[in-house]
Design a protein around this motif. Structure first.
Motif, PDB file in Angstrom:
ATOM      1  N   ALA A  84       0.834  -1.205   0.000  1.00 56.63           N
ATOM      2  CA  ALA A  84       0.000   0.000   0.000  1.00 56.63           C
ATOM      3  C   ALA A  84       0.867   1.251   0.000  1.00 56.63           C
ATOM      4  CB  ALA A  84      -0.946  -0.006   1.195  1.00 56.63           C
ATOM      5  N   GLY A  85       1.939   1.234   0.766  1.00 49.47           N
ATOM      6  CA  GLY A  85       2.856   2.375   0.804  1.00 49.47           C
ATOM      7  C   GLY A  85       3.499   2.638  -0.545  1.00 49.47           C
ATOM      8  N   HIS A  86       3.904   1.570  -1.223  1.00 53.19           N
ATOM      9  CA  HIS A  86       4.498   1.737  -2.550  1.00 53.19           C
ATOM     10  C   HIS A  86       3.472   2.297  -3.532  1.00 53.19           C
ATOM     11  CE1 HIS A  86       7.570   0.919  -5.621  1.00 53.19           C
ATOM     12  NE2 HIS A  86       6.526   0.728  -6.418  1.00 53.19           N
ATOM     13  N   LEU A  87       2.253   1.783  -3.475  1.00 45.29           N
ATOM     14  CA  LEU A  87       1.195   2.304  -4.350  1.00 45.29           C
ATOM     15  C   LEU A  87       0.940   3.783  -4.077  1.00 45.29           C
ATOM     16  CD1 LEU A  87      -1.259  -0.727  -4.204  1.00 45.29           C
ATOM     17  CD2 LEU A  87      -0.050   0.073  -6.252  1.00 45.29           C
ATOM     18  N   MET A  88       0.937   4.188  -2.804  1.00 47.31           N
ATOM     19  CA  MET A  88       0.735   5.604  -2.478  1.00 47.31           C
ATOM     20  C   MET A  88       1.896   6.456  -2.981  1.00 47.31           C
ATOM     21  SD  MET A  88      -2.223   5.998  -1.329  1.00 47.31           S
ATOM     22  CE  MET A  88      -2.032   7.719  -0.927  1.00 47.31           C
ATOM     23  N   SER A  89       3.107   5.924  -2.948  1.00 44.51           N
ATOM     24  CA  SER A  89       4.255   6.648  -3.499  1.00 44.51           C
ATOM     25  C   SER A  89       4.082   6.861  -5.000  1.00 44.51           C
ATOM     26  CB  SER A  89       5.552   5.889  -3.234  1.00 44.51           C
ATOM     27  OG  SER A  89       5.818   5.848  -1.860  1.00 44.51           O
ATOM     28  N   MET A 104     -10.271  10.746   1.624  1.00 41.46           N
ATOM     29  CA  MET A 104     -11.244  10.812   2.716  1.00 41.46           C
ATOM     30  C   MET A 104     -11.472   9.399   3.217  1.00 41.46           C
ATOM     31  SD  MET A 104     -13.902  13.614   1.312  1.00 41.46           S
ATOM     32  CE  MET A 104     -14.312  14.645   2.685  1.00 41.46           C
ATOM     33  N   PRO A 105     -10.620   8.934   4.136  1.00 45.39           N
ATOM     34  CA  PRO A 105     -10.774   7.571   4.640  1.00 45.39           C
ATOM     35  C   PRO A 105     -12.154   7.381   5.256  1.00 45.39           C
ATOM     36  CG  PRO A 105      -8.806   8.624   5.551  1.00 45.39           C
ATOM     37  CD  PRO A 105      -9.570   9.662   4.814  1.00 45.39           C
ATOM     38  N   GLU A 106     -12.777   6.280   4.916  1.00 44.49           N
ATOM     39  CA  GLU A 106     -14.099   6.005   5.460  1.00 44.49           C
ATOM     40  C   GLU A 106     -14.015   5.495   6.892  1.00 44.49           C
ATOM     41  OE1 GLU A 106     -16.541   3.677   2.843  1.00 44.49           O
ATOM     42  OE2 GLU A 106     -15.985   4.897   1.127  1.00 44.49           O
ATOM     43  N   GLU A 107     -12.854   5.013   7.287  1.00 43.71           N
ATOM     44  CA  GLU A 107     -12.659   4.523   8.643  1.00 43.71           C
ATOM     45  C   GLU A 107     -11.529   5.321   9.286  1.00 43.71           C
ATOM     46  OE1 GLU A 107     -11.869   0.379   8.111  1.00 43.71           O
ATOM     47  OE2 GLU A 107     -13.961  -0.090   7.688  1.00 43.71           O
ATOM     48  N   SER A 108     -11.809   5.919  10.443  1.00 46.49           N
ATOM     49  CA  SER A 108     -10.814   6.761  11.101  1.00 46.49           C
ATOM     50  C   SER A 108      -9.542   5.980  11.447  1.00 46.49           C
ATOM     51  CB  SER A 108     -11.406   7.417  12.346  1.00 46.49           C
ATOM     52  OG  SER A 108     -11.862   6.438  13.246  1.00 46.49           O
ATOM     53  N   ARG A 109      -9.654   4.672  11.630  1.00 45.79           N
ATOM     54  CA  ARG A 109      -8.473   3.873  11.978  1.00 45.79           C
ATOM     55  C   ARG A 109      -7.438   3.862  10.855  1.00 45.79           C
ATOM     56  NH1 ARG A 109      -9.028  -1.968  10.276  1.00 45.79           N
ATOM     57  NH2 ARG A 109     -10.912  -2.002   9.016  1.00 45.79           N
ATOM     58  N   ALA A 111      -6.570   6.596   9.167  1.00 45.29           N
ATOM     59  CA  ALA A 111      -5.963   7.932   9.049  1.00 45.29           C
ATOM     60  C   ALA A 111      -4.454   7.896   9.259  1.00 45.29           C
ATOM     61  CB  ALA A 111      -6.621   8.894  10.026  1.00 45.29           C
ATOM     62  N   SER A 112      -3.977   7.088  10.196  1.00 43.38           N
ATOM     63  CA  SER A 112      -2.537   7.061  10.476  1.00 43.38           C
ATOM     64  C   SER A 112      -1.731   6.574   9.275  1.00 43.38           C
ATOM     65  CB  SER A 112      -2.236   6.215  11.713  1.00 43.38           C
ATOM     66  OG  SER A 112      -2.606   4.868  11.493  1.00 43.38           O
ATOM     67  N   PHE A 113      -2.287   5.658   8.500  1.00 38.56           N
ATOM     68  CA  PHE A 113      -1.604   5.192   7.290  1.00 38.56           C
ATOM     69  C   PHE A 113      -1.371   6.369   6.343  1.00 38.56           C
ATOM     70  CE2 PHE A 113      -2.148   4.115   2.794  1.00 38.56           C
ATOM     71  CZ  PHE A 113      -1.020   3.330   2.582  1.00 38.56           C
ATOM     72  N   TYR A 114      -2.408   7.161   6.118  1.00 43.24           N
ATOM     73  CA  TYR A 114      -2.285   8.299   5.205  1.00 43.24           C
ATOM     74  C   TYR A 114      -1.366   9.373   5.787  1.00 43.24           C
ATOM     75  CZ  TYR A 114      -6.010   5.963   2.712  1.00 43.24           C
ATOM     76  OH  TYR A 114      -6.742   5.021   2.028  1.00 43.24           O
ATOM     77  N   GLN A 115      -1.406   9.563   7.090  1.00 41.37           N
ATOM     78  CA  GLN A 115      -0.515  10.533   7.719  1.00 41.37           C
ATOM     79  C   GLN A 115       0.946  10.115   7.536  1.00 41.37           C
ATOM     80  OE1 GLN A 115      -2.619  10.480  11.540  1.00 41.37           O
ATOM     81  NE2 GLN A 115      -2.916  12.690  11.331  1.00 41.37           N
ATOM     82  N   HIS A 117       2.133   8.893   5.064  1.00 40.32           N
ATOM     83  CA  HIS A 117       2.479   9.169   3.665  1.00 40.32           C
ATOM     84  C   HIS A 117       2.276  10.631   3.297  1.00 40.32           C
ATOM     85  CE1 HIS A 117       3.409   5.045   2.781  1.00 40.32           C
ATOM     86  NE2 HIS A 117       2.406   4.733   3.562  1.00 40.32           N
ATOM     87  N   GLY A 118       2.310  11.499   4.317  1.00 42.54           N
ATOM     88  CA  GLY A 118       2.331  12.935   4.074  1.00 42.54           C
ATOM     89  C   GLY A 118       0.983  13.639   4.058  1.00 42.54           C
ATOM     90  N   PHE A 119      -0.091  12.925   4.280  1.00 43.99           N
ATOM     91  CA  PHE A 119      -1.404  13.560   4.311  1.00 43.99           C
ATOM     92  C   PHE A 119      -1.665  14.094   5.721  1.00 43.99           C
ATOM     93  CE2 PHE A 119      -1.571  10.697   0.768  1.00 43.99           C
ATOM     94  CZ  PHE A 119      -2.377  11.325  -0.171  1.00 43.99           C
ATOM     95  N   SER A 120      -2.438  15.159   5.793  1.00 43.68           N
ATOM     96  CA  SER A 120      -2.806  15.692   7.102  1.00 43.68           C
ATOM     97  C   SER A 120      -4.319  15.822   7.169  1.00 43.68           C
ATOM     98  CB  SER A 120      -2.134  17.042   7.353  1.00 43.68           C
ATOM     99  OG  SER A 120      -2.470  17.958   6.331  1.00 43.68           O
ATOM    100  N   ILE A 121      -4.829  15.762   8.390  1.00 38.04           N
ATOM    101  CA  ILE A 121      -6.269  15.859   8.588  1.00 38.04           C
ATOM    102  C   ILE A 121      -6.703  17.290   8.308  1.00 38.04           C
ATOM    103  CG2 ILE A 121      -8.113  15.694  10.309  1.00 38.04           C
ATOM    104  CD1 ILE A 121      -6.447  13.421  11.605  1.00 38.04           C
TER     105      ILE A 121
END
Length: 137
Positions: A84-89, A104-109, A111-115, A117-121
Motif C-alpha cells: 500500500a505504501g508503494h502504491l501511495m508513493s 477521505m478515509p471512510e474509517e478513522s483507523r 488515518a494514520s496510514f495516510y498521515q 504518507h504525508g497527508f494531514s487531517i
C-alpha cells in the motif's frame, strides 16, 4: 516479496471481485459495475504477485489541480509488505504537479496510514455520502 506494480488496466472482472472480496467490501458483489468503474477512473495503480491482483489504488482527478484517492486496498494475504505504501508513493509521484491530492478515509483507523504518507487531517473536514438502496449490477 516479488511484486510488480503497474498502471496498466490488465485486470479482469474476476481479479477485482476476488481482491474486493478479500477485504470484505460490498463492491465485490457488483463485479460488472466495479470493473466498469475502475476502467472509467482517471488512474488505477495495481500491485501483482504473479498473476494475482494483490493491491489496488483508484484515483479520480480533474486533469489539472485536484486528485482524489478514492480507495487503497491490499489483499490481507499480502498486507504488511509495504504494498500500500508503494502504491501511495506511485500516486504522489504521478500527481506531483497537482495542487491537491486528497483522500477521505471512510474509517478513522486508517488515518494514520495516510498521515505516514504525508497527508494531514483537514481542519473541519468530514466525509459524507448517500447510498442508493436500489443499486444493482
Amino acid at each position: 516479496m516479488d511484486i510488480t506494480y503497474t498502471t496498466e488496466r490488465n485486470f479482469t472482472k474476476d481479479d477485482v471481485r476476488e481482491l474486493f472480496s478479500s477485504v470484505g467490501w460490498v463492491s465485490a458483489n457488483y463485479p460488472k459495475r466495479l470493473l466498469a468503474a475502475l476502467m472509467g477512473s482517471s488512474m488505477v495503480f495495481t500491485a501483482w504477485k504473479g498473476v494475482h491482483l494483490a493491491g489496488l489504488v483508484r484515483v479520480l482527478d480533474d486533469g489539472s489541480m485536484t486528485a482524489y484517492v478514492h480507495y487503497v486496498l491490499v489483499d490481507p494475504e499480502y498486507q504488511g509488505h509495504g504494498i500500500a505504501g508503494h502504491l501511495m508513493s506511485m500516486v504522489k509521484d504521478h500527481y506531483k504537479d497537482y495542487l491537491y491530492v486528497e483522500v477521505m478515509p471512510e474509517e478513522s483507523r486508517n488515518a494514520s496510514f495516510y498521515q505516514q504518507h504525508g497527508f494531514s487531517i483537514m481542519q473541519d473536514g468530514i466525509a459524507m455520502q448517500t447510498v442508493n438502496d436500489n443499486f444493482a449490477d
